[in-house]
Design a protein around this motif. Structure first.
Motif, PDB file in Angstrom:
ATOM      1  N   THR A  97      -0.396  41.848  -3.208  1.00 27.48           N
ATOM      2  CA  THR A  97      -1.122  40.616  -2.894  1.00 27.48           C
ATOM      3  C   THR A  97      -0.758  39.504  -3.872  1.00 27.48           C
ATOM      4  OG1 THR A  97      -3.052  41.325  -4.216  1.00 27.48           O
ATOM      5  CG2 THR A  97      -3.051  41.861  -1.862  1.00 27.48           C
ATOM      6  N   GLU A  98      -0.445  39.862  -5.112  1.00 27.80           N
ATOM      7  CA  GLU A  98      -0.018  38.853  -6.083  1.00 27.80           C
ATOM      8  C   GLU A  98       1.325  38.251  -5.679  1.00 27.80           C
ATOM      9  OE1 GLU A  98       0.133  36.267  -9.212  1.00 27.80           O
ATOM     10  OE2 GLU A  98      -1.578  37.463  -8.496  1.00 27.80           O
ATOM     11  N   ALA A  99       2.243  39.084  -5.216  1.00 24.11           N
ATOM     12  CA  ALA A  99       3.546  38.575  -4.761  1.00 24.11           C
ATOM     13  C   ALA A  99       3.361  37.616  -3.592  1.00 24.11           C
ATOM     14  CB  ALA A  99       4.454  39.731  -4.373  1.00 24.11           C
ATOM     15  N   ALA A 100       2.488  37.978  -2.641  1.00 24.70           N
ATOM     16  CA  ALA A 100       2.225  37.097  -1.509  1.00 24.70           C
ATOM     17  C   ALA A 100       1.647  35.770  -1.980  1.00 24.70           C
ATOM     18  CB  ALA A 100       1.282  37.776  -0.523  1.00 24.70           C
ATOM     19  N   GLU A 101       0.744  35.834  -2.943  1.00 24.38           N
ATOM     20  CA  GLU A 101       0.120  34.614  -3.453  1.00 24.38           C
ATOM     21  C   GLU A 101       1.152  33.714  -4.125  1.00 24.38           C
ATOM     22  OE1 GLU A 101      -3.904  33.287  -3.026  1.00 24.38           O
ATOM     23  OE2 GLU A 101      -2.752  34.980  -2.303  1.00 24.38           O
ATOM     24  N   GLN A 102       2.044  34.313  -4.894  1.00 26.53           N
ATOM     25  CA  GLN A 102       3.046  33.543  -5.621  1.00 26.53           C
ATOM     26  C   GLN A 102       4.034  32.865  -4.670  1.00 26.53           C
ATOM     27  OE1 GLN A 102       3.224  32.890  -8.943  1.00 26.53           O
ATOM     28  NE2 GLN A 102       1.227  33.896  -9.075  1.00 26.53           N
ATOM     29  N   HIS A 103       4.336  33.505  -3.548  1.00 27.49           N
ATOM     30  CA  HIS A 103       5.357  32.969  -2.653  1.00 27.49           C
ATOM     31  C   HIS A 103       4.789  32.148  -1.504  1.00 27.49           C
ATOM     32  CE1 HIS A 103       9.068  34.738  -4.250  1.00 27.49           C
ATOM     33  NE2 HIS A 103       8.317  35.763  -4.615  1.00 27.49           N
ATOM     34  N   ASN A 104       3.493  32.092  -1.362  1.00 26.39           N
ATOM     35  CA  ASN A 104       2.890  31.316  -0.284  1.00 26.39           C
ATOM     36  C   ASN A 104       2.964  29.829  -0.616  1.00 26.39           C
ATOM     37  OD1 ASN A 104       1.407  31.282   2.258  1.00 26.39           O
ATOM     38  ND2 ASN A 104      -0.304  30.478   1.043  1.00 26.39           N
ATOM     39  N   GLU A 105       3.623  29.060   0.221  1.00 26.90           N
ATOM     40  CA  GLU A 105       3.788  27.631   0.006  1.00 26.90           C
ATOM     41  C   GLU A 105       3.349  26.899   1.268  1.00 26.90           C
ATOM     42  OE1 GLU A 105       7.720  26.577  -1.440  1.00 26.90           O
ATOM     43  OE2 GLU A 105       8.038  28.655  -2.069  1.00 26.90           O
ATOM     44  N   PRO A 106       2.066  26.567   1.389  1.00 24.82           N
ATOM     45  CA  PRO A 106       1.563  25.934   2.612  1.00 24.82           C
ATOM     46  C   PRO A 106       2.395  24.717   3.010  1.00 24.82           C
ATOM     47  CG  PRO A 106      -0.253  26.515   1.166  1.00 24.82           C
ATOM     48  CD  PRO A 106       0.997  26.767   0.386  1.00 24.82           C
ATOM     49  N   GLY A 107       2.794  24.719   4.291  1.00 21.62           N
ATOM     50  CA  GLY A 107       3.610  23.642   4.803  1.00 21.62           C
ATOM     51  C   GLY A 107       5.089  23.915   4.756  1.00 21.62           C
ATOM     52  N   ALA A 108       5.514  24.858   3.912  1.00 17.58           N
ATOM     53  CA  ALA A 108       6.936  25.156   3.770  1.00 17.58           C
ATOM     54  C   ALA A 108       7.267  26.602   4.121  1.00 17.58           C
ATOM     55  CB  ALA A 108       7.402  24.851   2.343  1.00 17.58           C
ATOM     56  N   PHE A 109       6.485  27.535   3.586  1.00 22.66           N
ATOM     57  CA  PHE A 109       6.712  28.960   3.835  1.00 22.66           C
ATOM     58  C   PHE A 109       5.383  29.680   3.677  1.00 22.66           C
ATOM     59  CE2 PHE A 109       7.447  33.317   2.430  1.00 22.66           C
ATOM     60  CZ  PHE A 109       8.370  33.765   3.365  1.00 22.66           C
ATOM     61  N   THR A 110       5.100  30.584   4.615  1.00 26.09           N
ATOM     62  CA  THR A 110       3.834  31.315   4.581  1.00 26.09           C
ATOM     63  C   THR A 110       4.080  32.782   4.291  1.00 26.09           C
ATOM     64  OG1 THR A 110       2.655  29.800   6.059  1.00 26.09           O
ATOM     65  CG2 THR A 110       1.844  32.066   5.935  1.00 26.09           C
ATOM     66  N   ALA A 111       3.416  33.285   3.254  1.00 24.81           N
ATOM     67  CA  ALA A 111       3.417  34.702   2.919  1.00 24.81           C
ATOM     68  C   ALA A 111       2.050  35.256   3.296  1.00 24.81           C
ATOM     69  CB  ALA A 111       3.690  34.910   1.435  1.00 24.81           C
ATOM     70  N   LEU A 112       1.986  35.932   4.448  1.00 23.25           N
ATOM     71  CA  LEU A 112       0.735  36.528   4.903  1.00 23.25           C
ATOM     72  C   LEU A 112       0.553  37.892   4.251  1.00 23.25           C
ATOM     73  CD1 LEU A 112       1.396  35.474   8.516  1.00 23.25           C
ATOM     74  CD2 LEU A 112      -0.838  35.076   7.511  1.00 23.25           C
ATOM     75  N   ILE A 113      -0.653  38.197   3.842  1.00 18.55           N
ATOM     76  CA  ILE A 113      -0.964  39.492   3.236  1.00 18.55           C
ATOM     77  C   ILE A 113      -1.157  40.523   4.353  1.00 18.55           C
ATOM     78  CG2 ILE A 113      -2.678  40.771   1.886  1.00 18.55           C
ATOM     79  CD1 ILE A 113      -3.170  38.163   0.322  1.00 18.55           C
ATOM     80  N   GLY A 114      -0.564  41.695   4.172  1.00 21.75           N
ATOM     81  CA  GLY A 114      -0.706  42.729   5.179  1.00 21.75           C
ATOM     82  C   GLY A 114      -0.231  44.078   4.684  1.00 21.75           C
ATOM     83  N   TYR A 115      -0.417  45.092   5.519  1.00 20.77           N
ATOM     84  CA  TYR A 115       0.090  46.437   5.233  1.00 20.77           C
ATOM     85  C   TYR A 115       0.148  47.216   6.538  1.00 20.77           C
ATOM     86  CZ  TYR A 115      -4.539  48.719   5.637  1.00 20.77           C
ATOM     87  OH  TYR A 115      -5.737  49.231   6.102  1.00 20.77           O
ATOM     88  N   GLU A 116       0.746  48.415   6.487  1.00 20.58           N
ATOM     89  CA  GLU A 116       0.822  49.262   7.674  1.00 20.58           C
ATOM     90  C   GLU A 116      -0.055  50.496   7.534  1.00 20.58           C
ATOM     91  OE1 GLU A 116       4.004  51.815  10.417  1.00 20.58           O
ATOM     92  OE2 GLU A 116       4.677  50.066   9.280  1.00 20.58           O
ATOM     93  N   TRP A 117      -0.873  50.718   8.554  1.00 18.32           N
ATOM     94  CA  TRP A 117      -1.651  51.954   8.699  1.00 18.32           C
ATOM     95  C   TRP A 117      -0.809  52.891   9.543  1.00 18.32           C
ATOM     96  CZ3 TRP A 117      -4.164  53.641  13.435  1.00 18.32           C
ATOM     97  CH2 TRP A 117      -5.040  54.722  13.278  1.00 18.32           C
ATOM     98  N   THR A 118      -0.444  54.069   8.976  1.00 15.41           N
ATOM     99  CA  THR A 118       0.643  54.869   9.534  1.00 15.41           C
ATOM    100  C   THR A 118       0.128  56.143  10.185  1.00 15.41           C
ATOM    101  OG1 THR A 118       1.784  54.060   7.554  1.00 15.41           O
ATOM    102  CG2 THR A 118       3.038  55.464   9.025  1.00 15.41           C
ATOM    103  N   SER A 119      -0.717  55.965  11.179  1.00 22.52           N
ATOM    104  CA  SER A 119      -1.256  57.116  11.900  1.00 22.52           C
ATOM    105  C   SER A 119      -0.167  57.806  12.709  1.00 22.52           C
ATOM    106  CB  SER A 119      -2.385  56.663  12.828  1.00 22.52           C
ATOM    107  OG  SER A 119      -2.755  57.689  13.716  1.00 22.52           O
ATOM    108  N   GLY A 120      -0.108  59.140  12.588  1.00 23.51           N
ATOM    109  CA  GLY A 120       0.890  59.899  13.337  1.00 23.51           C
ATOM    110  C   GLY A 120       0.402  61.286  13.682  1.00 23.51           C
ATOM    111  N   PRO A 121      -0.649  61.417  14.504  1.00 26.57           N
ATOM    112  CA  PRO A 121      -1.145  62.753  14.840  1.00 26.57           C
ATOM    113  C   PRO A 121      -0.052  63.594  15.499  1.00 26.57           C
ATOM    114  CG  PRO A 121      -2.079  61.079  16.304  1.00 26.57           C
ATOM    115  CD  PRO A 121      -1.391  60.349  15.205  1.00 26.57           C
ATOM    116  N   ASP A 122       0.239  64.732  14.904  1.00 23.77           N
ATOM    117  CA  ASP A 122       1.296  65.634  15.384  1.00 23.77           C
ATOM    118  C   ASP A 122       2.656  64.945  15.453  1.00 23.77           C
ATOM    119  OD1 ASP A 122      -0.524  67.776  15.746  1.00 23.77           O
ATOM    120  OD2 ASP A 122      -1.136  66.932  17.676  1.00 23.77           O
ATOM    121  N   GLY A 123       2.849  63.918  14.627  1.00 24.06           N
ATOM    122  CA  GLY A 123       4.113  63.217  14.591  1.00 24.06           C
ATOM    123  C   GLY A 123       4.269  62.129  15.636  1.00 24.06           C
TER     124      GLY A 123
END
Length: 630
Positions: free
Chosen positions: A172-198
């Protein structure tokens, strides 16, 4: 000169005598002050992994979120294999969506971090990892993967460690540092990796918020639960606790073995009901329809009359041992899910599959590369190389080496894809709101510009209006919208504009894909060609002939001597029945161009693989517009 100066300076001038040349400060002269509709399209990636994802790091990724953002901004970054890399054109936004499960594990191992001390499982992993050879890394991956694949039943082997919270704060710190409103947007996110039985039920979570809100939680992971309904509960709690906003984007239904758009709930196996449908669409307004692990718009078995349905098809197996069967396919592909969703709405009063569509990469290299001639692969082991490993490395079979279902799923993949967002400004809030409103479209990597409005008052003359967008919003709905309140005799009409990628290929054709539920309750579909390049006429809803192919496979080149720079059309549904539910989305096809394998073969001077076509037609898919009777 002197006389002239004297003459001019002899006349006293008082600035107050000039008077004002501007209106009152209360006058709204600029006509755009009150315009709040999206007026620009932004291109980005909502699905990218770095070394902070355990599977990426343990298979050779060394890139960090900082690297990922710098690369997306157009800076030169060194890949995990030491290759300098740069995008031809920067992205407008990026979501670093590292896996929540043991987030930052490789980074902690690499740093010999104290975060792993006092945990017997981590000590065992650290001992395996210590030599840092390829063999050691492979063994470490399998050691970790055995724990990860057990999911909630096996529990998180690092449940008592501060690892995830610590690494989440870094991300989240990296996203905050690189977020430049109006020029480049760094949205905070992650992946939930559900894989029942693969089976793949993965979702990317994207926050509207800043670090202050996101740091109040520890990402919900598949160790907590592999059931999407539990994820929705967590998302609801996040919003209630922080006052923030979050959405989830499912992906890769083609690797879910029929679970992504199933008819029953995952845990209880009870038929989905209206409450399930409403909750799913509250938290999952979008679907990632195309990415490296296959294109998920349509399947040739489900859409036999669609000449372009067989694109990037991966339809054998999943991450687990279960073999694919034909009955799973209707519950895996976007078009079929959109049709079945309307059938559910007729029955339940709510549509569980009323989603918009985006594309993204799912690259595990930290490098968001979706261009065919600049493709750095799915994972570090398939970054650019003249070795045939580039298109033979297994992607999903590492944990199930004896499973024949994995034989097809190699690094060959697609270079896809890109998320295109119509927004008012390049900020977290504006982009997130457009994602949530479904005013978005997917591309397979190209930067086609596509705009669509639908309504009952449009005509062909509206295509050339100087206020095209304003008129479209005032008198209809954009992609992702709903058509309702028709009067007797009304027919939906669509204004469609498509502009080629300025650095890419010309356009072959524009199509409208319609799905509907007939009077007997059966789902139907039809593909209409609505605009054709090169003067081709439209006969019975289809372009008269193919566009041709200018690709030189040996040199991996093509020309724009065919196709169109720009196609636009006004189209009315010739088969409209006001009593029947329907959806419409637009598909735009480019002329044939070289695949990334063809570019690689020409660059490295090697033979291209013989099990994949050397050319393809890149495309864009818009979010649907839905018509509801009454």
């Amino acid at each position: 000169m002197a006389a002239l100066v004297c003459a001019t300076t002899a006349i006293p001038i008082n600035a107050q005598d000039v008077g004002t040349l501007s209106p009152s400060p209360d006058t709204d002269y600029v006509p755009y002050l009150q315009h709040d509709y999206p007026d620009q399209v932004l291109f980005g990636d909502t699905h990218l992994h770095t070394a902070y994802s355990a599977d990426a790091g343990l298979t050779g990724a060394t890139t960090t979120p900082d690297d990922a953002y710098r690369f997306a901004k157009g800076q030169v970054v060194t890949s995990s294999n030491g290759i300098p890399a740069r995008l031809q054109r920067p992205l407008d936004f990026l979501v670093v969506s590292d896996h929540a499960e043991n987030l930052g594990l490789y980074v902690a191992l690499d740093e010999v971090s104290s975060l792993l001390e006092g945990n017997d499982w981590a000590v065992g992993l650290r001992d395996i990892f210590a030599p840092r050879t390829k063999e050691a890394m492979d063994e470490a991956y399998v050691y970790w993967g055995s724990a990860f694949s057990s999911g909630p039943s096996g529990g998180d082997p690092l449940a008592d460690s501060p690892l995830v919270q610590t690494m989440w704060n870094r991300i989240t710190e990296a996203a905050e540092q690189h977020n430049e409103p109006g020029a480049f947007t760094a949205l905070i996110g992650y992946e939930w990796t559900s894989g029942p039985d693969g089976n793949n039920l993965h979702r990317n979570l994207i926050f509207r918020d800043s670090k202050a809100e996101a740091d109040q939680v520890v990402p919900f992971s598949a160790y907590d639960s592999d059931d999407p309904e539990d994820l929705w509960d967590w998302m609801e709690q996040y919003e209630a606790t922080t006052g923030g906003r979050v959405l989830a984007i499912p992906h890769n239904g083609n690797l879910s073995n029929g679970l992504m758009f199933d008819d029953v709930t995952l845990t209880d196996k009870t038929p989905i009901d209206a409450d399930y449908a409403k909750r799913r669409m509250r938290w999952e307004p979008l679907y990632e329809v195309t990415q490296i692990k296959g294109d998920g718009e349509a399947h040739p078995m489900l859409s036999p009359d669609d000449a372009f349905a067989d694109y990037g098809t991966w339809d054998v197996g999943s991450f687990g041992p279960e073999l694919k069967t034909p009955d799973m396919l209707p519950r895996e592909y976007a078009r079929e899910a959109l049709k079945r969703g309307m059938a559910y709405e007729a029955e339940l009063g709510a549509n569980p599959f009323k989603f918009g569509m985006v594309g993204s990469t799912d690259s595990h290299t930290g490098l968001s590369t979706a261009q065919e001639d600049n493709f750095f692969g799915k994972a570090p082991m398939v970054e650019p190389t003249g070795d045939a490993l580039r298109w033979e490395e297994e992607i999903t079979g590492r944990l199930t080496p004896d499973d024949p279902a994995d034989d097809q799923i190699h690094g060959i993949g697609l270079a896809s894809g890109v998320a295109a967002v119509w927004a008012r400004e390049n900020t977290r809030e504006a982009i997130w709101d457009s994602l949530n409103n479904k005013e978005v479209y997917a591309t397979t990597g190209t930067r086609l510009r596509v705009r669509v409005f639908a309504g009952t008052v449009f005509g062909a003359d509206d295509l050339t209006r100087s206020d095209f967008a304003a008129y479209g919003y005032d008198n209809g709905v954009p992609m992702g919208g709903d058509l309702t309140g028709f009067n007797e005799g009304d027919t939906p009409g669509m204004l469609i504009r498509a502009l080629r990628d300025p650095d890419g290929a010309n356009i072959d054709r524009v199509q409208v894909i319609k799905g509907w539920v007939d009077a007997a309750g059966e789902t139907q579909e039809r593909v209409y060609d609505v605009a054709c390049s090169d003067g081709r006429s439209i006969n019975d809803g289809a372009c008269d002939g193919n566009v041709g192919n200018t690709v030189n496979v040996a040199t991996a080149t093509y020309t724009n001597a065919i196709g169109a720079l720009f196609l636009e059309t006004f189209w009315e549904d010739p088969d409209f029945d006001p009593a029947l539910r329907a959806f419409y989305y637009v598909r735009v096809l480019e002329i044939p161009t070289p695949r990334w394998t063809t570019y690689d073969a020409a660059f490295f001077g090697i033979d291209p693989p013989d099990f994949v076509e050397p050319t393809h037609q890149e495309r864009a898919y818009t979010s649907p517009i839905w018509y509801t009777p009454g």
